[in-house]
Design a protein around this motif. Structure first.
Motif, PDB file in Angstrom:
ATOM      1  N   PRO A 138       0.826  -1.214   0.000  1.00  0.00           N
ATOM      2  CA  PRO A 138       0.000   0.000   0.000  1.00  0.00           C
ATOM      3  C   PRO A 138       0.857   1.260   0.000  1.00  0.00           C
ATOM      4  N   TYR A 139       0.774   2.044  -1.078  1.00  0.00           N
ATOM      5  CA  TYR A 139       1.441   3.337  -1.076  1.00  0.00           C
ATOM      6  C   TYR A 139       0.707   4.246  -0.099  1.00  0.00           C
ATOM      7  N   ALA A 140       1.441   5.187   0.485  1.00  0.00           N
ATOM      8  CA  ALA A 140       0.943   5.861   1.692  1.00  0.00           C
ATOM      9  C   ALA A 140      -0.294   6.715   1.440  1.00  0.00           C
ATOM     10  N   GLY A 141      -0.328   7.469   0.345  1.00  0.00           N
ATOM     11  CA  GLY A 141      -1.487   8.325   0.125  1.00  0.00           C
ATOM     12  C   GLY A 141      -1.299   9.195  -1.098  1.00  0.00           C
ATOM     13  N   THR A 142      -2.402   9.662  -1.633  1.00  0.00           N
ATOM     14  CA  THR A 142      -2.341  10.550  -2.787  1.00  0.00           C
ATOM     15  C   THR A 142      -2.714  11.960  -2.336  1.00  0.00           C
ATOM     16  N   PRO A 143      -2.133  12.981  -2.998  1.00  0.00           N
ATOM     17  CA  PRO A 143      -1.253  12.803  -4.148  1.00  0.00           C
ATOM     18  C   PRO A 143       0.239  12.714  -3.818  1.00  0.00           C
ATOM     19  N   PRO A 181      -5.650  23.256  17.510  1.00  0.00           N
ATOM     20  CA  PRO A 181      -6.458  22.240  16.813  1.00  0.00           C
ATOM     21  C   PRO A 181      -6.246  22.225  15.306  1.00  0.00           C
ATOM     22  N   MET A 182      -5.596  23.271  14.778  1.00  0.00           N
ATOM     23  CA  MET A 182      -5.354  23.334  13.333  1.00  0.00           C
ATOM     24  C   MET A 182      -3.931  22.923  12.970  1.00  0.00           C
ATOM     25  N   SER A 183      -3.137  22.480  13.959  1.00  0.00           N
ATOM     26  CA  SER A 183      -1.759  22.076  13.677  1.00  0.00           C
ATOM     27  C   SER A 183      -1.743  20.652  13.140  1.00  0.00           C
ATOM     28  N   TYR A 184      -0.615  20.287  12.561  1.00  0.00           N
ATOM     29  CA  TYR A 184      -0.480  18.954  11.968  1.00  0.00           C
ATOM     30  C   TYR A 184      -0.426  17.873  13.050  1.00  0.00           C
ATOM     31  N   HIS A 185       0.338  18.125  14.108  1.00  0.00           N
ATOM     32  CA  HIS A 185       0.526  17.093  15.122  1.00  0.00           C
ATOM     33  C   HIS A 185       0.242  17.553  16.548  1.00  0.00           C
ATOM     34  N   ASN A 186      -0.144  18.786  16.759  1.00  0.00           N
ATOM     35  CA  ASN A 186      -0.306  19.302  18.122  1.00  0.00           C
ATOM     36  C   ASN A 186      -1.739  19.734  18.422  1.00  0.00           C
ATOM     37  N   GLY A 187      -2.674  18.846  18.217  1.00  0.00           N
ATOM     38  CA  GLY A 187      -4.060  19.140  18.546  1.00  0.00           C
ATOM     39  C   GLY A 187      -5.061  18.627  17.537  1.00  0.00           C
ATOM     40  N   PRO A 206     -10.114  11.209   6.158  1.00  0.00           N
ATOM     41  CA  PRO A 206      -8.860  11.729   5.622  1.00  0.00           C
ATOM     42  C   PRO A 206      -7.686  11.376   6.528  1.00  0.00           C
ATOM     43  N   GLU A 207      -6.507  11.726   6.101  1.00  0.00           N
ATOM     44  CA  GLU A 207      -5.290  11.516   6.885  1.00  0.00           C
ATOM     45  C   GLU A 207      -5.450  12.072   8.308  1.00  0.00           C
ATOM     46  N   LEU A 208      -6.010  13.262   8.427  1.00  0.00           N
ATOM     47  CA  LEU A 208      -6.268  13.899   9.715  1.00  0.00           C
ATOM     48  C   LEU A 208      -7.321  14.966   9.522  1.00  0.00           C
ATOM     49  N   PHE A 209      -7.906  15.451  10.621  1.00  0.00           N
ATOM     50  CA  PHE A 209      -8.750  16.632  10.577  1.00  0.00           C
ATOM     51  C   PHE A 209      -8.493  17.449  11.836  1.00  0.00           C
ATOM     52  N   CYS A 210      -8.984  18.661  11.852  1.00  0.00           N
ATOM     53  CA  CYS A 210      -8.710  19.574  12.957  1.00  0.00           C
ATOM     54  C   CYS A 210      -9.406  19.086  14.234  1.00  0.00           C
ATOM     55  N   GLY A 211      -8.803  19.436  15.357  1.00  0.00           N
ATOM     56  CA  GLY A 211      -9.276  18.926  16.630  1.00  0.00           C
ATOM     57  C   GLY A 211     -10.243  19.824  17.362  1.00  0.00           C
ATOM     58  N   PHE A 212     -11.064  20.576  16.642  1.00  0.00           N
ATOM     59  CA  PHE A 212     -12.077  21.403  17.293  1.00  0.00           C
ATOM     60  C   PHE A 212     -13.162  20.523  17.919  1.00  0.00           C
ATOM     61  N   ARG A 213     -13.788  21.042  18.952  1.00  0.00           N
ATOM     62  CA  ARG A 213     -14.842  20.319  19.653  1.00  0.00           C
ATOM     63  C   ARG A 213     -16.015  20.047  18.714  1.00  0.00           C
ATOM     64  N   PRO A 235      -6.509  21.435   5.660  1.00  0.00           N
ATOM     65  CA  PRO A 235      -6.570  21.774   4.230  1.00  0.00           C
ATOM     66  C   PRO A 235      -5.714  20.924   3.305  1.00  0.00           C
ATOM     67  N   VAL A 236      -4.587  20.405   3.766  1.00  0.00           N
ATOM     68  CA  VAL A 236      -3.721  19.655   2.852  1.00  0.00           C
ATOM     69  C   VAL A 236      -3.586  18.193   3.272  1.00  0.00           C
ATOM     70  N   ALA A 237      -4.582  17.683   3.986  1.00  0.00           N
ATOM     71  CA  ALA A 237      -4.543  16.269   4.375  1.00  0.00           C
ATOM     72  C   ALA A 237      -4.642  15.378   3.143  1.00  0.00           C
ATOM     73  N   CYS A 238      -3.861  14.293   3.135  1.00  0.00           N
ATOM     74  CA  CYS A 238      -3.986  13.311   2.065  1.00  0.00           C
ATOM     75  C   CYS A 238      -5.344  12.634   2.159  1.00  0.00           C
ATOM     76  N   SER A 239      -5.986  12.480   1.014  1.00  0.00           N
ATOM     77  CA  SER A 239      -7.276  11.815   0.982  1.00  0.00           C
ATOM     78  C   SER A 239      -7.495  11.301  -0.447  1.00  0.00           C
ATOM     79  N   PRO A 240      -7.466  10.001  -0.643  1.00  0.00           N
ATOM     80  CA  PRO A 240      -7.350   8.936   0.354  1.00  0.00           C
ATOM     81  C   PRO A 240      -5.921   8.754   0.853  1.00  0.00           C
ATOM     82  N   GLN A 241      -5.840   8.157   2.029  1.00  0.00           N
ATOM     83  CA  GLN A 241      -4.559   7.870   2.679  1.00  0.00           C
ATOM     84  C   GLN A 241      -4.665   6.489   3.300  1.00  0.00           C
ATOM     85  N   ALA A 242      -3.608   5.690   3.182  1.00  0.00           N
ATOM     86  CA  ALA A 242      -3.733   4.257   3.430  1.00  0.00           C
ATOM     87  C   ALA A 242      -4.138   3.942   4.858  1.00  0.00           C
TER      88      ALA A 242
END
Length: 719
Positions: free
Chosen positions: A284-289, A564-570, A613-620, A631-638
């Motif tokens: 499985p390749y990780a994700g597009t694009p 909540p809008m960071s890649y890895h911190n929320g 998707p790969e991730l989404f924002c962590g808002f309540r 905005p730039v999450a891979c979708s689809p992502q393996a």
């Protein structure tokens, strides 16, 4: 030397329509990103093959005007893009009369197969009068490296060659600084009246209610090709046959819940698109694009998630990564003997060493995850022959943990990059700011991650099971002893009573990063957490500061760097939640796992394609609203696609006993919206079973619909 080709149409025609979204196709080593109307308008769009953009621009013009989009979409299995278009108002229909808007219907059908873009354009005239049309394809191939398309700048480039014209097409080519000549062959059927370096012109006459069909193929590289008209049909038949053969191996799920059914179908379709056949098996390749390439960690986790559905994917992943296991020390790509691949690239920049990712080993967790998957594959299949062949690679991976993983000899595995071009952080949270202290300061390495110790613990236990199955009892006892000792050291160094959780990491000075994070949930997944810690950890991970309603955030809202809008911190990552939920179930908290599953199912229900998707924002989570998209999450992502599959298996308590040819359902739970659920074609050791689960007064009831090949099915009731 020729300059890179520049599209001939006006710049304003290159933009996509407002509110449109990209459409992605993938097959094998190729993928294409276009607007929904099928146009390639420059920017990051294009047709890519092996990390090189072979077609950077393609637009269709009708008597000089851009057709108007009516609708567009991908088939449910992601294999074919179809766009319905019509004409704008044209001043002349070619016979001296105007042609009103919406009189012509154009249907573009496109798919990728075997390194070739196949396209059919069907046109029908509904105007009631004949018309004469000038149909133009404008095209260009810049042969840009994928990393260049993503924003990397290069001081030097190779040579663009003059176009080579054929009877019905043109070959565009480029020789890179790596000495490799890359070629794009465009072929038109019927042949155009006029063919230039960046334009093909067809002149058509359509009678009242007349119709015609044109075909275009775009091939990457050398080789013989069927004429586009015939090639389209042959390739479409081959692609459908291959998908049918692949799907026949999979277990299938059907329930009364239309959302669950749709989400699982989407997951299987996305994985089918992302899986690439390699000489070592499916991968499985990780994700597009941008991650349509082999990644070690991503593939290992995806194969883990889908083991119950189809262990063949794990077989391919293990053999591919064994074949690319590092064999020597190379600081330029963070390689050390026995280490498992992080990422592999095939483009010009990687081959030249302008980026370190040709064979890059900068992930500290891929190596223990490789051993863990090997053990899980044995548990699922009982295939000792495969494990016998993999054993030297498993021993090499164990050797890396011992000799290179623990750089300072404190008994924990750490990372510190060897090349300045590599990743600063080498766990799954690889952003530069992902590992920090409670005051927000960035942790300095070597870094010992909490989840990494859990993976090493699980890897030693997995290797022990494999060793015992291969008749190496002394080696198994040695590995089990090491796992027990690590568990004791780990709890003493990582547990924080005030947090009610294991800390995120230890920095290079052995100071704990006192952050409550999702990483700690992997201590449950890997089985390193002490049983008496589990209840407190589960509560902490489901508190409102951690669980936003859609899933568990990467860090809690109280963390210094929470955003909540960071890649890895929320943010919320589906695959992260799947592993945590498996940890919940492992320690007996199956209802907590179901809470995670329900949250993510709800998130997928707000996506038009029912995709995570790969991730989404962590808002309540708010009533009546979906999750906020990243905005730039891979979708689809393996590993996001694998998440619903994994969570269903966790909540059903699916386990396998190959020695007794028995499928086990341990205290199964059904999602709240599900009254009945059927598992079809669940395979084990050459046999299979079909199972029906129903919600009953005392929990879940099971009926075996069919079983063949000596397979038995047992359900263990809730304790």
């Amino acid at each position: 030397m020729m300059d890179a080709p520049v599209p001939m149409v006006a710049a304003e025609d290159n933009t996509e329509p407002q509110n449109s979204h990209a459409m992605t196709l993938k097959h094998g080593e190729s993928f294409a990103v276009s607007g929904p109307d099928g146009e390639l308008g420059g920017g990051s769009q294009g047709f890519f093959h092996r990390d090189t953009r072979h077609l950077s621009f393609l637009c269709l013009r009708l008597n000089g005007a851009r057709p108007m989009q009516l609708s567009a979409g991908l088939q449910a299995d992601n294999s074919v893009l179809t766009a319905d278009l019509t004409n704008p108002a044209l001043p002349d229909n070619g016979f001296g009369a105007p042609l009103g808007r919406g009189q012509l219907h154009l249907r573009r059908t496109r798919f990728l197969w075997g390194g070739t873009w196949h396209e059919r354009l069907a046109i029908r005239n509904f105007s009631g009068a004949p018309c004469r049309l000038r149909l133009e394809f404008h095209f260009a191939a810049d042969f840009a490296d994928l990393f260049e398309v993503r924003g990397r700048r290069r001081a030097l480039h190779g040579e663009h060659h003059r176009p080579d014209f054929k009877d019905n097409g043109v070959h565009l080519s480029y020789t890179g600084l790596d000495g490799i000549r890359r070629q794009t062959a465009l072929c038109f059927d019927p042949p155009p009246r006029l063919l230039e370096a960046q334009r093909a012109v067809h002149e058509l006459v359509l009678g009242a209610n007349g119709r015609t069909t044109l075909f275009l193929s775009v091939r990457c590289g050398e080789g013989q090709e069927l004429p586009p008209r015939r090639g389209f049909g042959v390739a479409l038949h081959q692609s459908r046959a291959a998908r049918h053969l692949s799907n026949a191996k999979l277990a299938r799920v059907d329930s009364n819940d239309t959302l669950l059914n749709a989400v699982l179908r989407r997951s299987v379709a996305d994985l089918s698109m992302l899986v690439t056949d390699t000489p070592h098996g499916p991968y499985p390749y990780a994700g597009t694009p941008w991650y349509s390439t082999p990644f070690g960690r991503d593939a290992l986790i995806t194969a883990w998630q889908t083991l119950w559905l189809d262990p063949g994917l794990a077989h391919g992943v293990l053999h591919f990564l064994a074949a690319h296991q590092a064999r020597e020390v190379n600081a330029e790509n963070d390689a050390e003997p026995g280490k498992i691949l992080h990422e592999m690239r095939q483009g010009e920049m990687a081959l030249l060493g302008e980026i370190p990712f040709r064979h890059y080993y900068g992930s500290v967790d891929s190596t223990p995850l490789f051993i863990m998957l090997a053990g899980a594959y044995l548990d699922r299949t009982g295939d000792t022959d495969t494990l016998q062949g993999l054993w030297p690679h498993i021993e090499a991976a164990l050797g890396w943990i011992d000799q290179h993983g623990d750089s300072d000899g404190d008994g924990f595995v750490e990372y510190l990059r060897k090349t300045p071009n590599g990743l600063v952080n080498q766990g799954w949270k690889d952003s530069h700011d992902a590992i920090f202290h409670d005051d927000g300061s960035i942790a300095e390495g070597p870094i010992a991650l909490v989840e990494l110790q859990a993976y090493v613990h699980a890897a030693w236990l997995a290797a022990a099971r494999i060793a015992r199955a291969l008749g190496q009892a002394t080696r198994a006892i040695q590995l089990e002893t090491r796992a027990t000792e690590l568990q004791e050291r780990f709890d003493a160094a990582f547990w924080d009573a005030e947090l009610g959780s294991y800390v995120l990491a230890l920095d290079g000075r052995k100071r704990p990063c006192r952050i409550r994070s999702s990483n700690a949930g992997h201590a449950l997944f890997g089985g390193i957490a002490r049983p008496d810690r589990a209840a407190q950890m589960v509560r902490a991970l489901l508190e409102p500061d951690a669980f936003c309603g859609w899933g568990i955030r990467t860090v809690t809202s109280r963390a210094a760097r929470f955003n909540p809008m960071s890649y890895h911190n929320g943010s919320v990552w589906p695959h992260d939640n799947a592993l945590i939920a498996e940890g919940f179930a492992r320690y007996g908290y199956r209802q907590a796992a179901m809470q995670v599953f329900s949250g993510l199912l709800g998130a997928a229900g707000h996506d038009p394609a029912h995709r995570l998707p790969e991730l989404f924002c962590g808002f309540r989570r708010r009533q009546g609203e979906g999750p906020t998209l990243y905005p730039v999450a891979c979708s689809p992502q393996a590993w996001a696609a694998g998440t619903p599959i994994a969570l269903l298996g966790v909540c059903l308590g699916l386990r396998f006993d190959p020695a007794r040819r028995t499928i086990l359902l341990d205290s199964p739970l059904l999602p709240p919206s599900v009254d009945h659920l059927a598992l079809h074609n669940l395979q084990l050791g050459g046999g299979r079973a079909d199972i029906l689960l129903r919600r009953g007064g005392n929990g879940v009831q099971m009926e075996v619909l069919e079983q063949t090949g000596g397979v038995q099915v047992r359900m263990l009731p809730a304790a």
